[in-house]
Design an enzyme around this catalytic site. Structure first.
Site, PDB file in Angstrom:
ATOM      1  N   LYS A  54     -17.079  28.992 -52.414  1.00  0.00           N
ATOM      2  CA  LYS A  54     -18.163  29.959 -52.191  1.00  0.00           C
ATOM      3  C   LYS A  54     -18.931  30.084 -53.502  1.00  0.00           C
ATOM      4  CE  LYS A  54     -18.565  34.796 -50.562  1.00  0.00           C
ATOM      5  NZ  LYS A  54     -17.776  35.973 -50.143  1.00  0.00           N
TER       6      LYS A  54
ATOM      7  N   SER B  58     -19.361  37.727 -45.853  1.00  0.00           N
ATOM      8  CA  SER B  58     -20.283  36.918 -46.618  1.00  0.00           C
ATOM      9  C   SER B  58     -19.797  35.490 -46.885  1.00  0.00           C
ATOM     10  CB  SER B  58     -20.552  37.594 -47.961  1.00  0.00           C
ATOM     11  OG  SER B  58     -19.355  37.680 -48.705  1.00  0.00           O
TER      12      SER B  58
ATOM     13  N   SER C 245     -14.996  40.004 -46.032  1.00  0.00           N
ATOM     14  CA  SER C 245     -15.870  38.838 -46.189  1.00  0.00           C
ATOM     15  C   SER C 245     -15.179  37.482 -46.057  1.00  0.00           C
ATOM     16  CB  SER C 245     -16.584  38.892 -47.540  1.00  0.00           C
ATOM     17  OG  SER C 245     -17.754  39.656 -47.435  1.00  0.00           O
TER      18      SER C 245
END
Lengths: 106, 529
Positions: B95, B171, B195
């Site tokens: 990420k 996210s 997330s």
């Protein structure tokens, strides 16, 4: 319903936050703030007994789980040029910024 | 037919690479070819959100050359008779909220679009040292602020591989979309309110939120420092356990990383669930949220398919010998989001003050009169609306005259949320649970653009995941079937502090119990296309 974040208060927050907003952004953000605060108000209804402490962490740290303080040692980064190459503006190895606002003391 | 390389489990890739059946280079090339077929153009500043709607768009930066070099290093170590590590040749993504030396580390924000990280985050370094091969950096909500990945400044944002018109969640949406679509066997995500677990549920993959402090945050661009945890995304429980094994543990660079020994997550994995007490709570089968029109609080039961998936999982675990405890009260669950609106914003506003255009990142090119104007313009132009919203809220609720009413109150409610868990996990208490079994999300993946813009409704996507962040406890989201539309359903296990081993063990037992179910053989649409 009365808005908690009035346009005046909002302007103050934008100043504190060191932001500059377009009028459209300002309108959207102020509306969203008021909406979020409405949701937050649910918390006011919860009865909170005297002795309930605030939790800054979920899991408590114990002597077994906490690392000892780090040695206060200076470690130079091996590639200073690489770090300085990230700086928006430099001059002879110094970081350049615009004038810093100040008031002359008499 | 044998499983194509991009869909091999991580532990299987590592086994074959270590034994010489496959080379790390072969694996990396196969996965890079697969990415070229399914991913489409990477997210970019000013990109068209609607570009190539038939692709996944998980990536911001593909580091193919770096990956091939790493793979060759792994192969060379094997040729030299050295131990290449437990993740030898396993392709993974990161990420883009973690720093990786020499790569753009953007936080999906214009503010850091030109930032090349000068050091590597500890979890990434440990994965690479274990032989894993990083393929690149994947997309997310800007600074992780969202639950759909749509707020990224790098467009197009990721799409859900099961249905490309749906969001992957967020996210860590790039991470879960990538893993679901075969673009890497593993991905490193972060979980501040859900997330990792929420997008894992939306994309039909396994997502782990470790106990706070179990994994170092060094190199993680901070959002809510008391809530953020790095964690694994994988396609099965064994791979998630293997990944956490490598990442977990103390780190001299992060004083919040605990010094407790890391247990062997793999040795107990196949032990089964006989004798474990697993709870079901009615408070996790309904959600309370403000009506988008008038703001009044609405309470709703969860969709039947989600409820059924959890109850079927409970039955499957009971059949394996677990004791199911019903009607476990978790009365403060519904306050998780309102408390989070306060606590996370205060922490975010504080963390985001460092982005000022002075030492790195975006600086305005407009003429400015002084330093303060430079700050305002740089931050005004560099941040998208989601970071701005969080900064403003954080400034307000922590201001001296309001903090007693908001911030301090929210922190005390956080104590109550923590106590809900302590009570039911207490080995001497009335419930004595080893874990709670809950749905991960109140809905399945929603359509792109359906919720984005309504910051309140978006946040409520995390209602069933955020209590674990407040409490610091670990959580595991598992694929739990598909609904009538073919969208993945997620089930969640929550356990006491540092009980990851138990959660993996239950998750693995559930996998085995459902191995023959038809949905397990179903794969995302994009894979066939």
């Amino acid at each position: 319903m009365q808005e908690e974040i009035t346009p005046e208060l909002f302007e103050h927050l934008v100043e504190l936050a060191a932001l500059e907003l377009t009028p459209e952004e300002g309108e959207y953000l102020r509306a969203q703030l008021n909406k979020q605060l409405q949701a937050v108000h649910e918390l006011q209804a919860i009865p909170l007994e005297e002795g309930i402490p605030p939790a800054s962490h979920g899991v408590s740290y114990t002597p077994e789980s906490s690392p000892p303080p780090r040695e206060d040692a200076w470690k130079p980064y091996p590639n200073v040029e690489a770090l300085l190459s990230q700086v928006p503006e430099t001059e002879e190895g110094y970081i350049v910024v615009p004038d810093i606002p100040h008031e002359a003391l008499s | 037919m044998s499983t194509p390389i991009p869909f091999l489990p991580a532990h299987e890739i590592a086994r074959q690479v270590r034994s010489g059946e496959l080379s790390a280079r072969q694996v990396t090339e196969a996965v890079l070819e697969h990415i070229a077929r399914v991913d489409g153009i990477p997210g970019q500043l000013g990109g068209d959100p609607q570009a190539e709607p038939d692709k996944v768009h998980a990536f911001i930066t593909l580091t193919a050359k770096r990956a091939l070099t790493q793979a060759e290093t792994v192969d060379a170590r094997i040729a030299a008779g050295e131990d290449p590590g437990p993740l030898a040749g396993v392709p993974f993504t990161v990420k883009d909220i973690f720093t990786v030396e020499g790569t753009p580390s953007t936080a999906a924000s214009r503010m850091l679009a030109n930032f090349i990280a000068p050091y590597t985050a500890t979890p990434v370094e440990r994965l690479e040292n274990a032989g894993a091969v990083m393929l690149g950096k994947v997309n997310l909500d800007e600074y992780t602020f969202g639950s759909s990945s749509e707020s990224s400044a790098f467009q197009p944002s990721p799409r859900n591989p099961w249905n490309l018109d749906r969001v992957p969640g967020g996210s860590s949406g790039g991470s879960t979309a990538a893993v679901a679509a075969g673009e890497g066997a593993l991905s490193l995500g972060t979980d501040t309110a859900g997330s990792i677990r929420q997008p894992a549920a939306f994309c039909g993959v396994v997502g782990v939120k470790p106990t706070y402090g179990r994994v170092s945050r060094y190199g993680l661009i901070a959002f809510g420092s008391s809530l953020d945890v790095p964690g694994p995304v994988a396609r099965n429980v064994t791979d998630a356990a293997l990944m956490l094994q490598v990442m977990a543990g103390a780190d001299p660079h992060d004083s919040t990383a605990v010094t407790l020994p890391v247990p062997d997550y793999l040795s107990g994995l196949e032990k089964g669930v006989r004798g474990l007490r697993i709870g079901l709570s009615p408070d996790y089968f309904r959600i309370t949220y403000p009506d988008p029109q008038d703001g009044s609080l609405r309470e709703e039961a969860l969709p039947e398919a989600i409820r059924t998936a959890v109850l079927k999982a409970a039955e499957a675990l009971a059949a394996q010998g677990a004791e199911i405890v019903e009607d476990v009260p978790m009365p403060h669950t519904r306050y998780g989001i309102p408390a989070y609106f306060v606590i996370s914003r205060v922490e975010a506003a504080s963390n985001l003050h460092r982005f000022d255009g002075v030492k790195y990142g975006y600086r305005t090119s407009q003429p400015v009169a002084d330093l303060r104007e430079m700050y305002r313009k740089s931050r005004g132009e560099g941040f998208g609306v989601q970071p701005k919203l969080r900064i403003l809220m954080g400034m307000y609720v922590s201001a001296a005259q309001y903090s007693e009413q908001y911030y301090n109150r929210a922190l005390r409610i956080r104590t109550l949320i923590r106590r809900d868990f302590e009570r039911v996990f207490d080995p001497a208490g009335a419930y004595r649970l080893d874990a709670l079994l809950t749905p991960t999300t109140p809905t399945t993946a929603f359509p792109m653009q359906d919720v984005y813009g309504d910051s309140v409704l978006m946040q409520y996507a995390d209602q069933l995941t955020v209590p674990a962040n407040h409490a610091g406890i670990p959580g595991l989201s598992l694929p739990g079937g598909l609904d009538a539309e073919g969208l993945p359903l997620g089930i969640q296990l929550l356990g006491p502090d540092f009980s990851e081993s138990t959660l993996f063990r239950i998750g693995r037992a559930y996998e085995k119990a459902t191995a023959e179910e038809a949905w397990r053989a179903t794969t995302p649409k994009i894979v066939h296309g």
